[in-house]
Write a protein that holds these residues in place. Structure first.
Motif: not given
Ligand code: MG
Length: 248
Positions: A162-164, A205, A208-212, A222-224
């Motif tokens: 995770v980056r954010s 994760n 994907t590393y993207e989160v919301e 996790t976004k996915d």
């Protein structure tokens, strides 16, 4: 500004950290199918208060729980609720303790009942990434040497880091300078010095590393919607190397 802490102050943080470690040990024994996440929250609160600490996340920026309990695709900041843990879930337990004037921050992710091999690997890689980061937290190195080492290890296992959200300095406040990313080029950021106190916390994760953030305003997922794990220790950079302060 990064505050350097004296030996005496490090001892105080270690005291907060030992309360935290005992609390996580106790929580681990209560993680099983059928347990509500708010029961874990209450166990943690009682354990911390019994030892004269204060649950540092309670009310922090308005957070309603005593600890964060994040299930499966929830990365961090899960709000304790009447949700019941189920066999095969993974649950991240993130605890902050204030003792007198000093704070410690630590987290583990544990399996509920029997978890599948992919989840086992995610937990193993995330915990090992934390120790790889800690090992790099040495006086004379640059901050992002540890960030880079964590990212390299996590991505070599085909997981996303995770980056954010990032780790942080800690001391009299739960979040102090510097920010500690779990990714990035090595050789950047401040030079590490004895007396720096760092909360290192890779969030890893499965996909994907993207989160919301969910509509509750807290739960980061996790976004996915694949699984995520989180391990954290508060450590001191010392002339003799890194010392983990959130151990029993
Ligand atoms: Mg933290």
């Amino acid at each position: 500004m990064i505050v350097l802490r004296s030996k005496d102050e490090i001892g105080q943080i270690r005291k907060a950290g030992s309360i935290l470690a005992l609390t996580l040990e106790k929580l681990k024994r209560h993680v099983k199918p059928g347990v509500e996440t708010k029961e874990l929250d209450e166990i943690a609160r009682d354990e911390i208060i019994k030892r004269n600490g204060y649950p540092a996340f309670k009310g922090y920026n308005g957070f309603p729980g005593n600890i964060c309990v994040s299930v499966n695709e929830c990365v961090v900041h899960g709000i304790p609720s009447d949700r019941k843990l189920r066999d095969g879930d993974i649950v991240s337990l993130d605890v902050g303790v204030k003792f007198r004037d000093y704070c410690a921050d630590g987290a583990i992710t544990v399996g509920v009942g029997k978890i599948n091999d992919a989840a086992v690997k995610l937990l193993e890689v995330t915990e090992k990434a934390l120790y790889i980061g800690i090992e790099k937290a040495r006086a004379g190195k640059r901050l992002t040497d540890l960030s880079h080492a964590i990212q390299e290890y996590v991505e070599s296992n085909s997981f996303g880091v995770v980056r954010s959200l990032v780790g942080h300095g800690i001391g009299t406040k739960i979040h102090e300078d510097p920010e500690i990313p779990n990714f990035g080029k090595p050789g950047m950021g401040p030079v590490l010095e004895p007396g720096m106190i760092l909360a290192i916390e890779p969030m890893v994760n499965a996909g994907t590393y993207e989160v919301e953030t969910l509509d509750d305003g807290w739960s980061v997922v996790t976004k996915d919607r694949r699984l995520s794990a989180h391990f954290e220790h508060t450590i001191a950079v010392t002339a003799e190397g890194p010392q983990i302060l959130t151990a029993k």
